[in-house]
Design a protein around this motif. Sequence first.
Motif, PDB file in Angstrom:
ATOM      1  N   VAL A  73      87.538 -11.426  55.495  1.00 23.30           N
ATOM      2  CA  VAL A  73      87.796 -12.776  54.990  1.00 23.30           C
ATOM      3  C   VAL A  73      87.003 -12.945  53.703  1.00 23.30           C
ATOM      4  O   VAL A  73      85.794 -12.697  53.672  1.00 23.30           O
ATOM      5  N   GLU A 105      94.086 -21.431  61.761  1.00 22.30           N
ATOM      6  CA  GLU A 105      93.524 -20.068  61.768  1.00 22.30           C
ATOM      7  C   GLU A 105      94.412 -19.167  60.914  1.00 22.30           C
ATOM      8  O   GLU A 105      95.377 -18.595  61.391  1.00 22.30           O
ATOM      9  N   TRP A 132      94.005 -13.710  55.252  1.00 27.69           N
ATOM     10  CA  TRP A 132      95.405 -14.016  54.931  1.00 27.69           C
ATOM     11  C   TRP A 132      96.294 -12.789  55.120  1.00 27.69           C
ATOM     12  O   TRP A 132      97.368 -12.871  55.702  1.00 27.69           O
ATOM     13  N   GLY A 148      95.806 -10.293  57.059  1.00 26.52           N
ATOM     14  CA  GLY A 148      95.126  -9.656  58.181  1.00 26.52           C
ATOM     15  C   GLY A 148      95.985  -8.656  58.924  1.00 26.52           C
ATOM     16  O   GLY A 148      97.205  -8.769  58.977  1.00 26.52           O
ATOM     17  N   LYS A 189      91.991 -14.445  63.793  1.00 32.11           N
ATOM     18  CA  LYS A 189      91.857 -15.195  62.546  1.00 32.11           C
ATOM     19  C   LYS A 189      91.079 -16.494  62.752  1.00 32.11           C
ATOM     20  O   LYS A 189      90.952 -16.989  63.870  1.00 32.11           O
ATOM     21  N   HIS A 245     101.048 -20.309  56.382  1.00 39.31           N
ATOM     22  CA  HIS A 245     100.608 -19.348  57.400  1.00 39.31           C
ATOM     23  C   HIS A 245     101.591 -19.279  58.568  1.00 39.31           C
ATOM     24  O   HIS A 245     101.506 -18.380  59.394  1.00 39.31           O
TER      25      HIS A 245
END
Length: 940
Positions: free
Chosen positions: A104, A121, A125, A127, A133, A843
């Motif tokens: 992160v 969460e 980004w 990930g 997250k 997201h």
Amino acid sequence: MASPRFLVGIDLGTTNTVVAYCEISEDLQQSPVTLFEVDQLIGAGEVVRKPLLPSFRYHPAQGQIAATDLTLPWEPQSVEGDVEQVIIGEWARELGAKVEGRQVSSAKSWLSHQGVDRNSEILPWAGASDVEKVSPVVASASYLNHIRQAWNYRNPSNKLEDQEVVVTVPASFDETARQLTLEAARLAGLSSIMLLEEPQAVCYDWYARHQDTAADKLKDLPLMLVCDVGGGTTDLSLIQAQYHNNELSLDRIGVGEHLMLGGDNLDLALAHLAEQRFDNSKKLNASSLTKLIQQTRAAKEQLLSATAPEEIKITMLGSGSKLLGGTKSIGLTKQEVHQIALDGFFPMTEFSATPDKRRSAVVEFGLPYVADPAVSKHVAEFLTQHQQVSLAALNSNEATSVSDSQPAIPVGLLLNGGVFNSELVTERVTTLLEHWRGAPVTVLDNPHPDWSVALGAVAYGKARRGAQLKIGGGAARSYFLHLQEKNSMGKALCLLAKGTDEGHEIRLTGRRFALTLGEPVRFNLLTSTHDTLSNETKIQNGLISDIDPDLFTPLPPYISTLDSQGIDLKANQKERVEVQLACQLTEVGTLKMECVSVEDDAQRWQLEFEVRNQKADDDDKVQLHPRLAECQEIVTRLYSGNKKSADTKEIKTLSKDLEKRLGKREEWDFVTLRQLFDTFSQGRKRRRRSEQHEKNWLRLSGYCLRPGFGAPTDSWRIEQIWALYQQGIQFKNHQGYSDWWVFWRRVSGGLNQEQQETILADIAKYLHPGAMKNPKSAQAAQDMGYEAMVRLSASLENLDVEDKTLLASWFLSKATTQNQFIQAHWWAFGRLASRTPLYGSQHNVIAREQAEQWLPKLLEQDWSKETMIGFAAVMMCRKTGDRKLDISDHFREQVIAKLKGSKVPDSWLPMVESVQGLSQSDSKRLFGDTLPSGLTVISH
């Protein structure tokens, strides 16, 4: 609680977090300010104290790192909402350069990003699929929590939460980002902190180092520019130096707008250069590029330093948490890094050059970086906006006076940020200002740009206690209430004059407002950085003036619904209260507005900005349609308490009657739509009077409230109508259900996640593929308005990505195996798999990897025969610029080739090839309706 023993300053930076402190002694002015060295892991089981805590987190894979290797000197306590086994600091930064998808970074930049839910969460980004997250707020809180635990371990008798703590933020942080910073501090156990603007902190540090000589040094420097280029933002402020009875005073007189432009952008530019040099046949994915950026960041810091080598090798390790795979190396030279920094970010431009504001900005990893990386142009734009105050400041000193025909350029320059470790970059910015000014500019020294913000935060703490000069200036601008008048620009009432000190409440006793409890109230505000009006009248609190568009800038409106606060209201009674407006500038430089009861001073209602990512034409600037009142009268009569209106033929022709008076409904402007909705809303209890009443109410009110957001009071409107959902419809037939679901689809943009989940829970059983296999359930689905349910479910953008993925897989299966509702299924699939949501958080976009699993099936279809398949493919492959979301070039090329060979609209191809907005027809195709006239959705 015991009195604090220390003043503590925390620079919660994008790249590094730094802490400084001093003891609160009797001779506080002379109390030395020291950096607090933070315990942190630098390797497996290896803890070292360092003055910088890199603002990075690393989320290890299961079994990757032994628990014993994560041991810190204290027993770690995580903040609420955090994941277990997290590495924070230097080791986290180093691991992120080796292993992709688990780091992160830039949490501070995410705090100010309006395009995502900052409490969700979403980080990292890019990930890895198995990585847990956290939200930007929790990530920020975790750094502060680490600082708190390290401090408390070293100072068990003087815990950090009991000290006087100042946390710094960019001067340009908006109201929301400042509040989220305070929330992060509370999560970290620091419930009482102060916020300070970072450019002011830099100035406080400079003054603290030059207390004895500052008055002499600033004698001929009445105006200085503080230019702070941090990891994530460029922050600009103007400071004026004045003398009263030979006593120096410093005032902040100008603050820049939020610019997401900083060291991160330079790291990204270098990463793109390095990426081109690696012998890759395809572009790196988002995770790999993130890993590469950590390498180029480290290289940049070394190559911009005073002792820089000529070249640094960049090595890309293979993918995977176990660091397996081939490695490749390329070189970056000192000259290249300096050239990119100078020509790309600090070019020699003219003062008249303005930044490129094109929409297709660099959007890597979801962060909306500014379109133009030239810091030079942004500085010129900032100084242009502050010409009047700059001119006044310079002309207050004979040595620096300029004529009105010359640009007013600051004569002092204070630079901060790691990029200014480079003498070449410092020299370039100085040369630039001297070129604009046509005369020398004095650069004020800053020997430690990495630490000055934290040190300055402590100096500010001293200044608050009277032990050092306090930077004044109060409000950097004046705030006005816009008093509307028909057929004119109206008047402006000054709520808070420029220069008003922090914490000083201004009460407008001469004007009262009668407000209704339980209903939203809206105040339109204007600001001005000018000191006088066009007639040379000095701006002061309570002044009423005409509005000169050249002097005033509109702000987002302030809005609130005043609750009863214990006032005993009878059922359905509307209670009105008389209030006055009270305003003050907080210590953070934000405006605090409250409605204060005339009868009881303790009864207050705080007003807050309503800020969303869209803009509607302001009600006050739009002339109401001359026949709107006539239409409202018709609607009111048809949905009134008078039951005779149920018998009238007028309800059958309502839609035509409204169009006869207002024109085609596609052309009704935003204000007309919302005014009409409010009239329909008042008659919502009578919508069930007849089948025709219900049908017209659902069709017209839903059309008027679409897409559920856009006006400051839309959240209140949604609150009013959500109660109708549980009531359901009166006339339960196929058409009635279809109208019901279309109504909720149209307003879905205003529904929160919980409300959308409630709807999905009710309709999922009809959408499930198994429902169509059973004749009884298939008939029930048909009776309940199946097609409208399909389109509604695909419009619920606030659903979890897992729910969206499941729905999309259902509709893809049906679209490719059934002939019935084929257009609806493809439409819904395209809407769910779209790369760019209309209103949802980024997201919650379905993963690129999932989209790429579906694409081969779409490429098999005949797009000329069914164009909606091609449109679904365009939505899935629409370019955003964010590598986490964008499909790979391999699939993009196939889709482009297929589009060229199919009969599809010309506007589709550019959306796949480059970052493009939607045309009106494509917008209608995707969202089911055109967006209301006057409403522009700004996509991040």
